[in-house]
Enzyme design. Sequence first.
Site, PDB file in Angstrom:
ATOM      1  N   HIS A  36      -4.494  -3.382   6.324  1.00 50.03           N
ATOM      2  CA  HIS A  36      -4.316  -3.668   4.898  1.00 50.03           C
ATOM      3  C   HIS A  36      -5.681  -4.079   4.344  1.00 50.03           C
ATOM      4  O   HIS A  36      -5.999  -5.256   4.216  1.00 50.03           O
ATOM      5  CB  HIS A  36      -3.300  -4.785   4.669  1.00 50.03           C
ATOM      6  CG  HIS A  36      -3.302  -5.252   3.235  1.00 50.03           C
ATOM      7  ND1 HIS A  36      -2.894  -4.446   2.194  1.00 50.03           N
ATOM      8  CD2 HIS A  36      -3.713  -6.402   2.671  1.00 50.03           C
ATOM      9  CE1 HIS A  36      -3.046  -5.096   1.062  1.00 50.03           C
ATOM     10  NE2 HIS A  36      -3.544  -6.287   1.309  1.00 50.03           N
ATOM     11  N   ASP A  81       0.846  -1.202   0.000  1.00 47.40           N
ATOM     12  CA  ASP A  81       0.000   0.000   0.000  1.00 47.40           C
ATOM     13  C   ASP A  81       0.884   1.256   0.000  1.00 47.40           C
ATOM     14  O   ASP A  81       0.608   2.224  -0.708  1.00 47.40           O
ATOM     15  CB  ASP A  81      -0.916  -0.017   1.225  1.00 47.40           C
ATOM     16  CG  ASP A  81      -1.630  -1.357   1.346  1.00 47.40           C
ATOM     17  OD1 ASP A  81      -2.367  -1.708   0.417  1.00 47.40           O
ATOM     18  OD2 ASP A  81      -1.397  -2.076   2.336  1.00 47.40           O
TER      19      ASP A  81
HETATM   20  P1  NAI Z   1      -2.236 -18.296  -4.034  1.00 53.54           P
HETATM   21  O1  NAI Z   1      -3.599 -18.865  -3.823  1.00 53.54           O
HETATM   22  O2  NAI Z   1      -1.642 -18.267  -5.388  1.00 53.54           O
HETATM   23  O3  NAI Z   1      -1.208 -19.067  -3.112  1.00 53.54           O
HETATM   24  C1  NAI Z   1      -1.465 -19.350  -1.775  1.00 53.54           C
HETATM   25  C2  NAI Z   1      -0.726 -20.639  -1.444  1.00 53.54           C
HETATM   26  O4  NAI Z   1      -0.852 -20.840  -0.049  1.00 53.54           O
HETATM   27  C3  NAI Z   1      -1.304 -21.857  -2.156  1.00 53.54           C
HETATM   28  O5  NAI Z   1      -0.260 -22.536  -2.845  1.00 53.54           O
HETATM   29  C4  NAI Z   1      -1.853 -22.690  -1.010  1.00 53.54           C
HETATM   30  O6  NAI Z   1      -1.712 -24.091  -1.232  1.00 53.54           O
HETATM   31  C5  NAI Z   1      -0.985 -22.217   0.153  1.00 53.54           C
HETATM   32  N1  NAI Z   1      -1.559 -22.474   1.474  1.00 53.54           N
HETATM   33  C6  NAI Z   1      -2.867 -22.401   1.851  1.00 53.54           C
HETATM   34  N2  NAI Z   1      -2.998 -22.752   3.126  1.00 53.54           N
HETATM   35  C7  NAI Z   1      -1.758 -23.019   3.596  1.00 53.54           C
HETATM   36  C8  NAI Z   1      -1.250 -23.452   4.837  1.00 53.54           C
HETATM   37  N3  NAI Z   1      -2.061 -23.676   5.855  1.00 53.54           N
HETATM   38  N4  NAI Z   1       0.089 -23.628   4.953  1.00 53.54           N
HETATM   39  C9  NAI Z   1       0.907 -23.431   3.913  1.00 53.54           C
HETATM   40  N5  NAI Z   1       0.482 -23.034   2.699  1.00 53.54           N
HETATM   41  C10 NAI Z   1      -0.837 -22.845   2.541  1.00 53.54           C
HETATM   42  O7  NAI Z   1      -2.283 -16.844  -3.381  1.00 53.54           O
HETATM   43  P2  NAI Z   1      -1.263 -15.636  -3.564  1.00 53.54           P
HETATM   44  O8  NAI Z   1      -1.670 -14.814  -4.708  1.00 53.54           O
HETATM   45  O9  NAI Z   1       0.124 -16.162  -3.493  1.00 53.54           O
HETATM   46  O10 NAI Z   1      -1.605 -14.782  -2.251  1.00 53.54           O
HETATM   47  C11 NAI Z   1      -1.340 -15.285  -0.970  1.00 53.54           C
HETATM   48  C12 NAI Z   1      -2.003 -14.419   0.074  1.00 53.54           C
HETATM   49  O11 NAI Z   1      -1.460 -13.109   0.080  1.00 53.54           O
HETATM   50  C13 NAI Z   1      -3.515 -14.233  -0.103  1.00 53.54           C
HETATM   51  O12 NAI Z   1      -4.139 -14.335   1.168  1.00 53.54           O
HETATM   52  C14 NAI Z   1      -3.627 -12.825  -0.613  1.00 53.54           C
HETATM   53  O13 NAI Z   1      -4.887 -12.250  -0.308  1.00 53.54           O
HETATM   54  C15 NAI Z   1      -2.520 -12.153   0.140  1.00 53.54           C
HETATM   55  N6  NAI Z   1      -2.054 -10.877  -0.391  1.00 53.54           N
HETATM   56  C16 NAI Z   1      -1.665  -9.928   0.528  1.00 53.54           C
HETATM   57  C17 NAI Z   1      -1.182  -8.711   0.114  1.00 53.54           C
HETATM   58  C18 NAI Z   1      -0.761  -7.672   1.112  1.00 53.54           C
HETATM   59  O14 NAI Z   1      -0.441  -6.568   0.676  1.00 53.54           O
HETATM   60  N7  NAI Z   1      -0.733  -7.925   2.422  1.00 53.54           N
HETATM   61  C19 NAI Z   1      -1.083  -8.387  -1.321  1.00 53.54           C
HETATM   62  C20 NAI Z   1      -1.467  -9.464  -2.200  1.00 53.54           C
HETATM   63  C21 NAI Z   1      -1.935 -10.658  -1.728  1.00 53.54           C
END
Ligand code: NAI
Length: 326
Positions: free
Chosen positions: A187, A159
């Site tokens: 966030h 952000d």
């Molecule tokens: P994604 O869905 O591509 O990857 C998430 C991965 O986490 C998947 O491979 C899944 O198998 C794994 N996962 C789920 N539960 C798990 C657990 N208990 N232990 C280990 N691994 C687990 O999602 P992406 O795009 O990589 O985003 C990840 C997170 O980051 C989402 O929650 C998203 O909303 C968040 N995010 C946060 C931002 C921020 O600025 N704070 C910015 C963009 C995304």
Amino acid sequence: MKAPVRVAVTGAAGQIGYSLLFRIASGDMLGPDQPVILQLLEVPPAMDAVQGVMMELDDCAFPLLAGLQASDQAEEAFKDADYILLVGAKPRGPGMERKDLLEANAAIFSVQGKAMNAVASRDVRVLAVGNPANTNALIAQRNAPDLDPRCFTAMTRLDHNRALAQLANRTGTHVTDIQKLTVWGNHSATQYPDISHAVVDGKAASDLVDQAWLEESFIPTVQQRGAAIIKARGQSSAASAASAAIDHMRDWTLGTPEGDWVSMAIPSDGSYGIAEGIIYSFPVRCSGGRYEIVQDLSIDDFSRERMSATEQELVEERDAVQHLLP
Ligand code: NAI
């Protein structure tokens, strides 16, 4: 060359993981003289995909990559970890309310908090990226009573970086010309990107832009940027999120530039009247591996109203998962 440090990353087979791991291994996060051992955590169905990512990490022949392992057990992945990036989270499914999302993630982050409490380095630095990031960090923290509560942070650096880019575009400058911008709070769409103390090329930012642009364009654009990217790309921001995670951990560890600060969501100590204990984004300066909230900034009514709204949301999130907080 320094001794290697252990960096654990959850959600390693996901979108952000795919952008993040290679940058950690190349030295972008901890510097060109710091070898790293990567310890990846995924859920069992994603273990094949993680193997593929590990093959690619091997194939990069990174000079700084001193070890690489993966597990579906948090206690293995977090063993002796010096840095933990909590990226894996449960995404919001169809028809899921915010409360359901909070609860689903509370389950994940409480297990992971307990695991790090048991096995991580006592000086671990934890960054929650997975959403709802601030409250996920709080849940992990409260489940890790033997670790310093200040080890737990959440990411608002994306952000912050988005706000820098918007202000640079508007003022015809470069992001490196801007200092002292702050993102306050959660966030989420209630976050408050604040330029009232920002300096652009040595001039007060508030003298360079008008109030209408601030209220009608800048603040909503930064607040809604995640949704705009999903709309355009069909997937949520990943490379920019990974880049922000690198920036957050690098600055926390190696320090913020002289004369500037960054935004980090950290446990509130009551500064600026914000409820103690919630993980709230403040302006912080880092040095010697520690962060400190920048104090004594003047807060006008416009800012106060927005800082309180995002605080209120975090208090409500905390209350919604209260029964899961030890
Ligand atoms: P994604 O869905 O591509 O990857 C998430 C991965 O986490 C998947 O491979 C899944 O198998 C794994 N996962 C789920 N539960 C798990 C657990 N208990 N232990 C280990 N691994 C687990 O999602 P992406 O795009 O990589 O985003 C990840 C997170 O980051 C989402 O929650 C998203 O909303 C968040 N995010 C946060 C931002 C921020 O600025 N704070 C910015 C963009 C995304």
